[in-house]
Structure formats: C-alpha cells, structure tokens
Design a protein around this motif. Structure first.
Motif, short mmCIF file in Angstrom:
data_model
loop_
_atom_site.label_atom_id
_atom_site.label_comp_id
_atom_site.label_asym_id
_atom_site.label_seq_id
_atom_site.Cartn_x
_atom_site.Cartn_y
_atom_site.Cartn_z
N GLY A 7 0.65 -1.04 -0.24
CA GLY A 7 0.37 -0.32 -0.26
C GLY A 7 0.86 0.98 0.05
O GLY A 7 1.89 1.07 0.28
N HIS A 8 0.03 2.46 -0.70
CA HIS A 8 1.17 3.71 -0.78
C HIS A 8 0.72 4.38 0.66
O HIS A 8 -0.36 4.47 0.50
N PHE A 9 1.64 5.54 0.87
CA PHE A 9 1.01 5.83 2.36
C PHE A 9 1.99 7.29 1.41
O PHE A 9 3.18 7.60 0.37
N GLN A 10 1.84 8.73 2.15
CA GLN A 10 2.39 10.07 2.00
C GLN A 10 3.83 9.90 2.72
O GLN A 10 4.63 10.84 1.65
N LEU A 11 3.85 9.87 3.86
CA LEU A 11 4.96 10.47 4.98
C LEU A 11 5.71 8.60 5.47
O LEU A 11 5.19 7.98 5.93
N GLN A 12 6.80 9.43 5.72
CA GLN A 12 7.60 8.59 6.28
C GLN A 12 7.62 7.98 7.77
O GLN A 12 6.92 6.61 8.08
N ASP A 13 6.56 8.75 8.55
CA ASP A 13 5.43 8.70 9.98
C ASP A 13 4.80 7.53 9.77
O ASP A 13 4.53 6.87 10.42
N GLU A 14 3.90 8.02 8.58
CA GLU A 14 3.31 6.67 7.81
C GLU A 14 3.27 5.15 8.02
O GLU A 14 2.92 4.13 8.50
N VAL A 15 4.51 4.99 7.47
CA VAL A 15 5.28 3.52 7.28
C VAL A 15 5.69 2.78 8.16
O VAL A 15 5.83 1.96 8.63
N GLU A 16 6.60 3.83 9.25
CA GLU A 16 6.50 2.94 10.39
C GLU A 16 5.70 2.40 11.12
O GLU A 16 5.72 2.10 11.78
N GLN A 17 4.22 4.00 11.09
CA GLN A 17 3.14 3.07 11.96
C GLN A 17 2.80 1.71 11.23
O GLN A 17 2.37 0.63 12.47
N ALA A 18 2.83 1.54 9.96
CA ALA A 18 1.99 0.41 9.15
C ALA A 18 2.70 -0.87 9.21
O ALA A 18 2.52 -1.76 9.31
N ARG A 19 4.66 -0.63 9.52
CA ARG A 19 5.22 -1.47 9.94
C ARG A 19 4.51 -2.29 11.65
O ARG A 19 4.85 -3.24 11.11
N VAL A 148 -4.10 -6.67 4.09
CA VAL A 148 -4.96 -5.87 3.72
C VAL A 148 -6.17 -4.64 4.40
O VAL A 148 -6.53 -3.72 4.51
N ASP A 149 -6.57 -5.28 5.15
CA ASP A 149 -7.42 -4.79 6.62
C ASP A 149 -6.57 -3.56 6.58
O ASP A 149 -6.91 -2.55 7.39
N VAL A 150 -5.39 -4.01 7.33
CA VAL A 150 -4.11 -3.22 8.15
C VAL A 150 -4.06 -2.32 7.38
O VAL A 150 -4.12 -1.04 7.97
N LEU A 151 -3.59 -2.67 5.90
CA LEU A 151 -3.05 -1.38 5.61
C LEU A 151 -4.34 0.01 5.27
O LEU A 151 -4.33 0.70 5.00
N ARG A 152 -5.31 -0.58 5.04
CA ARG A 152 -6.44 0.04 4.01
C ARG A 152 -6.51 0.68 5.86
O ARG A 152 -7.09 2.36 5.79
N GLY A 153 -6.82 0.06 7.56
CA GLY A 153 -6.97 0.82 8.58
C GLY A 153 -6.12 2.35 8.47
O GLY A 153 -6.43 3.33 9.11
N LEU A 154 -5.23 2.27 8.11
CA LEU A 154 -4.11 2.82 8.41
C LEU A 154 -3.61 4.65 7.09
O LEU A 154 -3.29 5.29 7.45
N GLY A 155 -4.79 4.29 6.05
CA GLY A 155 -5.15 4.91 5.51
C GLY A 155 -4.64 5.13 3.99
O GLY A 155 -4.18 6.02 3.03
#
Length: 184
Positions: A7-19, A148-155
């Motif tokens: 999934g694609h994110f805009q910010l580095q912080d969102e990447v760490e949160q997704a991990r 998919v649910d985890v990534l969608r839930g994080l935007g």
C-alpha cells in the motif's frame, strides 16, 4: 515466491506506523519492506536512466527522421541549385543541409499522442503512484485479507497484490515498471 500486499503512504511516519501495525497483526518483521517509489519513468532501469530504452509512442520516429531528412535534403538541394547563380557552388550544399534538418522534423508526425493506442498494442496500464510504499510478504493465502485490512485501516492508497520475495526487509524482485494488480 510469496504473496505480497503493498500500500502507498505519503509520509515516512505512516510507513513506520504501518510496519508496527503489521508486526502487531502477526506478520514477520523481516518480511515487511518500506521504501520510496520514484515517478514512473524515473527508476534508472536502463544504462541511460529511465525505465525504457525508447520512449513509448516514439517507435516510428527513426523512420520519420530518415524519410524527412532524405526528402528535405532533396528539396533543399534542388532549391539550392536553383539559387546557384546567386549563391555560388555552396548553394546546393547549404540548401541540402537546411532541407535535411527541416525534413527531419517530420519525425514528430510519427509520434503518438498521449493515451493513443498503437496498432496491435495494448491499452495503457495504470502506473504505480510515486511515494512511500509498504509491502508485506506471506505464504498463507488466508492472511491476504488481514494485510489489506491493516493497510486500509491506516489510510493506505492504491493497495496492490503481487508475487515476490521480501528478505530482511528488502523486496528483492520488485519491478517498479510492472503493471500493479490493484485491489479494489
């Protein structure tokens, strides 16, 4: 090869949160990859840079340059010969060179317009968006929905499915120019 959901994110912080969220959901941290994806066409996949040796839509340009240069040179040489009494012996040479240059611009008429299909070609594919990408690999197909649910839930946007290998946090066989299989 494993199943991969990305999934694609805009910010580095969102990447760490997704991990963190993917690890908390039971996915192996070594099989999660986060990286920046460049704009389409700017992935340095060829010796000269870019994604392709030739530009899409410009396949017939070399023919157009040759045809235009030949026709322009002939017309220019004739025009130069006609003006030879005024320009001297250099007239046909200069006329031929100028005509070849102007004629080579004919190649622009051989280029395709953006989005125009080529004969026998396939429809344009949707490109991946530039930005931060988080991908998770797993072997149990039953985990796809959870990822998919985890990534969608994080935007996450443009969530896609792929096959490949993520080892020690690196998506080793990722091809940025391949068509993504978008999950709707």
């Amino acid at each position: 090869m494993s199943m991969i959901i990305a999934g694609h994110f805009q910010l580095q912080d969102e990447v760490e949160q997704a991990r963190r969220a993917l690890v908390d959901a039971g996915f192996d941290a070594a099989r999660i990859s986060g990286f920046y994806l460049s704009q389409p066409g700017q992935h340095d996949m060829t010796p000269l840079g870019g994604d392709h040796i030739t530009s899409p839509g410009a396949k017939e340009s070399p023919e157009g340059v040759a045809q235009g240069a030949a026709a322009g040179a002939a017309v220019g040489a004739v025009a130069g010969a006609a003006t030879a009494p005024v320009t001297g012996p250099i007239g046909p040479v200069v006329g031929g060179l100028v005509g070849a240059h102007v004629g080579s611009l004919f190649s622009f008429s051989k280029m395709k317009d953006a989005g125009e299909r080529e004969e026998g070609g396939r429809a344009p594919v949707e490109n991946r968006h530039a930005g931060m990408l988080v991908a998770v690999a797993f072997d149990d197909a039953g985990q796809e929905g959870r990822a998919v649910d985890v990534l969608r839930g994080l935007g996450a946007t443009q969530i896609e499915r792929a096959r490949g290998n993520i080892v020690d946090g690196d998506w080793a066989d990722f091809d940025p120019s391949s068509a993504p299989d978008i999950i709707r």
